[in-house]
Design a protein around this motif. Structure first.
Motif, PDB file in Angstrom:
ATOM      1  N   GLY A  13       0.835  -1.206   0.000  1.00  0.00           N
ATOM      2  CA  GLY A  13       0.000   0.000   0.000  1.00  0.00           C
ATOM      3  C   GLY A  13       0.860   1.242   0.000  1.00  0.00           C
ATOM      4  N   PRO A  16      -0.393   7.352   2.479  1.00  0.00           N
ATOM      5  CA  PRO A  16       0.484   8.089   3.408  1.00  0.00           C
ATOM      6  C   PRO A  16       1.261   7.182   4.350  1.00  0.00           C
ATOM      7  CG  PRO A  16      -1.690   9.112   3.265  1.00  0.00           C
ATOM      8  CD  PRO A  16      -1.777   7.854   2.468  1.00  0.00           C
ATOM      9  N   ALA A  17       0.627   6.139   4.897  1.00  0.00           N
ATOM     10  CA  ALA A  17       1.342   5.274   5.842  1.00  0.00           C
ATOM     11  C   ALA A  17       2.470   4.526   5.143  1.00  0.00           C
ATOM     12  CB  ALA A  17       0.367   4.273   6.484  1.00  0.00           C
ATOM     13  N   GLU A  36       2.311  -0.783  -4.581  1.00  0.00           N
ATOM     14  CA  GLU A  36       1.083   0.007  -4.713  1.00  0.00           C
ATOM     15  C   GLU A  36       0.314  -0.485  -5.935  1.00  0.00           C
ATOM     16  OE1 GLU A  36      -0.909   2.302  -3.220  1.00  0.00           O
ATOM     17  OE2 GLU A  36      -2.097   2.144  -5.057  1.00  0.00           O
ATOM     18  N   HIS A  38      -2.158   0.830  -7.687  1.00  0.00           N
ATOM     19  CA  HIS A  38      -2.435   1.787  -8.765  1.00  0.00           C
ATOM     20  C   HIS A  38      -1.133   2.167  -9.483  1.00  0.00           C
ATOM     21  CE1 HIS A  38      -6.156   2.484  -6.312  1.00  0.00           C
ATOM     22  NE2 HIS A  38      -6.651   2.368  -7.528  1.00  0.00           N
ATOM     23  N   ARG A  43      -5.770   9.355  -7.271  1.00  0.00           N
ATOM     24  CA  ARG A  43      -6.968   8.568  -6.973  1.00  0.00           C
ATOM     25  C   ARG A  43      -8.076   9.491  -6.496  1.00  0.00           C
ATOM     26  NH1 ARG A  43      -3.450   6.521  -2.232  1.00  0.00           N
ATOM     27  NH2 ARG A  43      -2.213   6.230  -4.068  1.00  0.00           N
ATOM     28  N   ARG A  46      -9.229  11.832  -1.114  1.00  0.00           N
ATOM     29  CA  ARG A  46      -9.147  11.201   0.205  1.00  0.00           C
ATOM     30  C   ARG A  46      -8.550  12.162   1.209  1.00  0.00           C
ATOM     31  NH1 ARG A  46      -9.076   5.872   0.891  1.00  0.00           N
ATOM     32  NH2 ARG A  46      -9.387   6.503   3.029  1.00  0.00           N
ATOM     33  N   GLY A  47      -8.699  13.465   0.944  1.00  0.00           N
ATOM     34  CA  GLY A  47      -8.248  14.431   1.929  1.00  0.00           C
ATOM     35  C   GLY A  47      -6.962  15.102   1.525  1.00  0.00           C
ATOM     36  N   THR A  49      -5.502  17.483   3.884  1.00  0.00           N
ATOM     37  CA  THR A  49      -4.967  18.219   5.029  1.00  0.00           C
ATOM     38  C   THR A  49      -3.632  17.636   5.500  1.00  0.00           C
ATOM     39  OG1 THR A  49      -6.279  16.819   6.464  1.00  0.00           O
ATOM     40  CG2 THR A  49      -7.231  18.941   5.907  1.00  0.00           C
ATOM     41  N   SER A 133      -1.152  -6.823  -3.973  1.00  0.00           N
ATOM     42  CA  SER A 133      -0.969  -8.040  -3.180  1.00  0.00           C
ATOM     43  C   SER A 133      -2.327  -8.710  -3.048  1.00  0.00           C
ATOM     44  CB  SER A 133      -0.411  -7.695  -1.803  1.00  0.00           C
ATOM     45  OG  SER A 133      -0.444  -8.878  -1.041  1.00  0.00           O
ATOM     46  N   TRP A 205     -18.417  13.525  -3.449  1.00  0.00           N
ATOM     47  CA  TRP A 205     -17.379  14.468  -3.861  1.00  0.00           C
ATOM     48  C   TRP A 205     -17.605  14.931  -5.285  1.00  0.00           C
ATOM     49  CZ3 TRP A 205     -14.374  15.899  -0.021  1.00  0.00           C
ATOM     50  CH2 TRP A 205     -14.165  15.014   1.028  1.00  0.00           C
ATOM     51  N   LEU A 287     -18.759   8.180  -1.430  1.00  0.00           N
ATOM     52  CA  LEU A 287     -17.801   7.400  -0.638  1.00  0.00           C
ATOM     53  C   LEU A 287     -18.496   6.900   0.624  1.00  0.00           C
ATOM     54  CD1 LEU A 287     -14.219   7.660  -0.781  1.00  0.00           C
ATOM     55  CD2 LEU A 287     -15.133   7.196   1.461  1.00  0.00           C
ATOM     56  N   ASP A 307      -5.069   3.179   8.041  1.00  0.00           N
ATOM     57  CA  ASP A 307      -6.479   2.785   7.941  1.00  0.00           C
ATOM     58  C   ASP A 307      -6.656   1.269   7.971  1.00  0.00           C
ATOM     59  OD1 ASP A 307      -7.367   5.381   7.840  1.00  0.00           O
ATOM     60  OD2 ASP A 307      -8.571   5.117   6.031  1.00  0.00           O
ATOM     61  N   GLY A 317     -10.707  15.616   9.606  1.00  0.00           N
ATOM     62  CA  GLY A 317      -9.643  15.527   8.596  1.00  0.00           C
ATOM     63  C   GLY A 317      -8.285  15.178   9.171  1.00  0.00           C
ATOM     64  N   GLY A 319      -7.044  11.673   9.383  1.00  0.00           N
ATOM     65  CA  GLY A 319      -6.643  10.290   9.102  1.00  0.00           C
ATOM     66  C   GLY A 319      -5.264  10.182   8.468  1.00  0.00           C
ATOM     67  N   ILE A 320      -4.948  11.100   7.550  1.00  0.00           N
ATOM     68  CA  ILE A 320      -3.641  11.063   6.886  1.00  0.00           C
ATOM     69  C   ILE A 320      -2.548  11.199   7.936  1.00  0.00           C
ATOM     70  CG2 ILE A 320      -2.106  12.351   5.334  1.00  0.00           C
ATOM     71  CD1 ILE A 320      -4.683  13.316   3.888  1.00  0.00           C
TER      72      ILE A 320
HETATM   73  C1  FAD Z   1     -13.891  10.797   1.992  1.00  0.00           C
HETATM   74  C2  FAD Z   1     -12.720  10.868   2.913  1.00  0.00           C
HETATM   75  C3  FAD Z   1     -12.103  12.077   3.113  1.00  0.00           C
HETATM   76  C4  FAD Z   1     -11.010  12.164   3.948  1.00  0.00           C
HETATM   77  N1  FAD Z   1     -10.443  13.384   4.171  1.00  0.00           N
HETATM   78  C5  FAD Z   1      -9.357  13.459   4.974  1.00  0.00           C
HETATM   79  C6  FAD Z   1      -8.676  14.705   5.161  1.00  0.00           C
HETATM   80  O1  FAD Z   1      -9.087  15.759   4.655  1.00  0.00           O
HETATM   81  N2  FAD Z   1      -7.574  14.699   5.940  1.00  0.00           N
HETATM   82  C7  FAD Z   1      -7.091  13.571   6.514  1.00  0.00           C
HETATM   83  O2  FAD Z   1      -6.068  13.639   7.220  1.00  0.00           O
HETATM   84  N3  FAD Z   1      -7.713  12.395   6.346  1.00  0.00           N
HETATM   85  C8  FAD Z   1      -8.814  12.308   5.581  1.00  0.00           C
HETATM   86  N4  FAD Z   1      -9.428  11.094   5.397  1.00  0.00           N
HETATM   87  C9  FAD Z   1      -8.868   9.887   5.991  1.00  0.00           C
HETATM   88  C10 FAD Z   1      -7.629   9.482   5.181  1.00  0.00           C
HETATM   89  O3  FAD Z   1      -7.908   9.457   3.792  1.00  0.00           O
HETATM   90  C11 FAD Z   1      -7.120   8.117   5.609  1.00  0.00           C
HETATM   91  O4  FAD Z   1      -7.190   7.987   7.022  1.00  0.00           O
HETATM   92  C12 FAD Z   1      -5.661   7.935   5.158  1.00  0.00           C
HETATM   93  O5  FAD Z   1      -5.578   8.078   3.754  1.00  0.00           O
HETATM   94  C13 FAD Z   1      -5.118   6.583   5.580  1.00  0.00           C
HETATM   95  O6  FAD Z   1      -3.847   6.391   5.001  1.00  0.00           O
HETATM   96  P1  FAD Z   1      -3.307   4.924   4.718  1.00  0.00           P
HETATM   97  O7  FAD Z   1      -1.978   5.098   4.085  1.00  0.00           O
HETATM   98  O8  FAD Z   1      -3.432   4.109   5.933  1.00  0.00           O
HETATM   99  O9  FAD Z   1      -4.354   4.294   3.691  1.00  0.00           O
HETATM  100  P2  FAD Z   1      -4.804   4.771   2.236  1.00  0.00           P
HETATM  101  O10 FAD Z   1      -4.612   6.225   2.070  1.00  0.00           O
HETATM  102  O11 FAD Z   1      -6.154   4.200   2.025  1.00  0.00           O
HETATM  103  O12 FAD Z   1      -3.766   4.053   1.266  1.00  0.00           O
HETATM  104  C14 FAD Z   1      -3.842   2.668   1.015  1.00  0.00           C
HETATM  105  C15 FAD Z   1      -3.086   2.406  -0.267  1.00  0.00           C
HETATM  106  O13 FAD Z   1      -2.980   1.005  -0.462  1.00  0.00           O
HETATM  107  C16 FAD Z   1      -3.251   0.694  -1.811  1.00  0.00           C
HETATM  108  N5  FAD Z   1      -3.736  -0.687  -1.804  1.00  0.00           N
HETATM  109  C17 FAD Z   1      -4.898  -1.148  -1.340  1.00  0.00           C
HETATM  110  N6  FAD Z   1      -4.977  -2.477  -1.451  1.00  0.00           N
HETATM  111  C18 FAD Z   1      -3.816  -2.882  -2.015  1.00  0.00           C
HETATM  112  C19 FAD Z   1      -3.301  -4.146  -2.387  1.00  0.00           C
HETATM  113  N7  FAD Z   1      -3.984  -5.260  -2.172  1.00  0.00           N
HETATM  114  N8  FAD Z   1      -2.076  -4.215  -2.955  1.00  0.00           N
HETATM  115  C20 FAD Z   1      -1.355  -3.066  -3.154  1.00  0.00           C
HETATM  116  N9  FAD Z   1      -1.814  -1.838  -2.837  1.00  0.00           N
HETATM  117  C21 FAD Z   1      -3.023  -1.753  -2.257  1.00  0.00           C
HETATM  118  C22 FAD Z   1      -4.288   1.717  -2.219  1.00  0.00           C
HETATM  119  O14 FAD Z   1      -4.327   1.886  -3.623  1.00  0.00           O
HETATM  120  C23 FAD Z   1      -3.800   2.956  -1.499  1.00  0.00           C
HETATM  121  O15 FAD Z   1      -2.881   3.685  -2.257  1.00  0.00           O
HETATM  122  C24 FAD Z   1     -10.550  10.999   4.593  1.00  0.00           C
HETATM  123  C25 FAD Z   1     -11.160   9.779   4.386  1.00  0.00           C
HETATM  124  C26 FAD Z   1     -12.249   9.712   3.564  1.00  0.00           C
HETATM  125  C27 FAD Z   1     -12.936   8.396   3.399  1.00  0.00           C
END
Ligand code: FAD
Length: 426
Positions: A13, A16-17, A36, A38, A43, A46-47, A49, A133, A205, A287, A307, A317, A319-320
């Motif tokens: 993935g 951000p994480a 990744e 994509h 994409r 997803r925020g 901030t 994966s 959105w 969403l 996440d 806002g 989660g990132i």
């Molecule tokens: C509508 C909405 C708006 C939001 N707005 C905000 C905001 O303004 N500010 C903020 O801080 N947070 C916001 N959030 C929350 C934030 O988007 C998430 O908490 C944050 O993106 C989590 O980061 P992550 O890296 O854990 O997961 P994600 O950002 O979900 O990244 C996961 C990545 O893994 C990839 N992936 C998934 N499955 C697989 C696989 N099987 N194999 C390879 N790659 C894969 C995906 O393509 C993606 O790139 C929002 C959430 C939503 C739903």
């Protein structure tokens, strides 16, 4: 023909994480490969901030200048609308010490591109785009790698089973970190089930054009009595979020685009001149908002963060930023253990330590989001905010100005913020 490859840490993935974790591990000289699914980071919204805790981290990593060169706008405060058209100032970031006295609004793909570019400076970093994966490789109860297969062209990801007939690669690793977001395939493969918490709304959105004279940073929600609208200024357009009670999507679409445009214009009369830019309901992306959390974030050989461990509501806002902080804690704890030669089940203690360190912030932030859902969203949908926002927090912020700094600090830094470890600083 399945290729077998090896790395020390497989990060699944590139959100951000995953990207922050990849960068930090590579700076410690640990072989890390980020997968990744994509082909790029463009994409769905997803925020945008980037909070002060993340900006401070970027400075510690020596990336502050590159970050500030990205197109962005600043959020200096946050307010709620009053019935007389004025704004009730709740949080005032200018009360915080510069340069960490604002929230930056940066398109997520720009931030991720910048972080990956920085990570590519490190010889032990690699990232593969376009591969998903589909599940874990498990030996004697320990996760030892992941199956990979091309994503797109109709290829979904698997169900997480250990055997994957369509896999093109087996990536073996000392440890696998699931950063694959709220629908985590690896989490399911590991048999980890999150507990879901109710969320009263979904989000739709869409984009509206920007016009000269539009406010730069006015992130003030608009309430109509049954729905809520929030707009994020971007350099060329407004990214707009419409919130309505969960399960309204079919009714909204059945009512059609004219009815949707009317809703937007009613919520934001200043957008009435441009709602025609929403061509059809196909331009309005729903969403399904979810909030959940794992009771246990790991099993031998695999750890879930971001996440994948705790799906965040968009409320507040944050989660990132929480995902980024999880990544910093993971790198800080894993690097010394990996340097000691630990791998697989030998890392159990380290994986458990990550959960211990990050579970408290996740619980606190999700609890705050639950309060926001009840006090703001549920009341807004019931029409109760027409007569103004809840009085106590507004009066406190008005009559005791330091309270505005306390609210701002809570949002800007969150609970237990992380710092870059010494070996990652430049
Ligand atoms: C509508 C909405 C708006 C939001 N707005 C905000 C905001 O303004 N500010 C903020 O801080 N947070 C916001 N959030 C929350 C934030 O988007 C998430 O908490 C944050 O993106 C989590 O980061 P992550 O890296 O854990 O997961 P994600 O950002 O979900 O990244 C996961 C990545 O893994 C990839 N992936 C998934 N499955 C697989 C696989 N099987 N194999 C390879 N790659 C894969 C995906 O393509 C993606 O790139 C929002 C959430 C939503 C739903």
């Amino acid at each position: 023909m399945v290729t077998v490859s090896r790395t020390s840490v497989a990060v699944v993935g590139g959100g951000p994480a995953g990207v922050v974790l990849g960068l930090l591990l590579a700076r410690a000289g640990i072989a890390v490969r980020v997968i990744e699914k994509h082909d790029d980071f463009n994409r769905d919204f997803r925020g945008d901030t980037v909070h002060a805790s993340t900006i401070r981290l970027l400075d510690e990593l020596g990336l502050g200048d590159r970050f500030r060169a990205l197109p962005q706008s600043r959020l200096d405060d946050f307010s709620l609308p009053m019935p007389d058209g004025s704004r009730a100032l709740l949080g005032d970031f200018s009360r915080l010490r510069p340069p960490y006295d604002h929230v930056a609004m940066v398109p997520q793909w720009d931030l991720l591109d910048m972080l990956v570019t920085a990570a590519r400076d490190e010889p032990s970093f690699s990232i593969t785009m376009g591969l998903a994966s589909t599940g874990t490789i498990t030996e004697n109860g320990v996760v030892t790698g992941v199956h990979l297969r091309p994503y797109g062209n109709g290829n979904g990801v698997g169900d997480g089973d250990d055997a994957d007939a369509d896999a093109v690669e087996e990536l073996r690793a000392d440890v696998v970190i699931a950063c694959d977001g709220r629908d985590s395939v690896l989490r399911s493969a590991a048999g980890l089930r999150p507990r879901a918490f109710p969320v009263p709304f979904d989000t739709w959105w869409f984009r509206l054009p920007r016009q000269p004279g539009d406010a730069e940073t006015a992130l003030v929600p608009a309430f109509s009595g049954t729905d809520v609208l929030l707009s994020f200024p971007r350099p060329d357009y407004h990214q707009v979020a419409y919130f309505a009670p969960k399960g309204s999507d079919a009714a909204l679409r059945a009512a059609g685009i004219e009815s949707f445009r009317d809703r937007v214009a009613r919520l934001r009369p200043d957008f009435a001149d441009r709602v025609g830019a929403i061509g059809s309901m196909d331009d309005v992306h729903v969403l399904d908002v979810r909030m959940d959390r794992l009771g246990r974030w790991w099993r031998p050989g695999l750890l879930c963060i971001g996440d994948a461990a705790h799906a965040m509501s968009p409320a507040g806002g944050v989660g990132i930023n929480l995902a980024v902080q999880d990544a910093v804690a993971t790198a800080s704890i894993l690097v010394p253990a990996l340097r000691r030669g630990l791998r697989g089940a030998g890392l159990d203690g380290a994986l458990a330590a990550v959960q211990r360190r990050r579970a408290v912030p996740a619980v606190l932030v999700q609890s705050a989001q639950t309060v926001l859902h009840r006090v703001v969203f549920e009341r807004a949908f019931a029409g109760a905010l027409q007569s103004g926002p809840p009085k106590l927090p507004v009066l406190l912020a008005r009559w005791v100005p330091p309270v505005r700094g306390v609210y701002a600090r809570g949002i800007a830094f969150g609970p237990l913020p992380e710092h870059a470890p010494a070996w990652a600083r430049r």
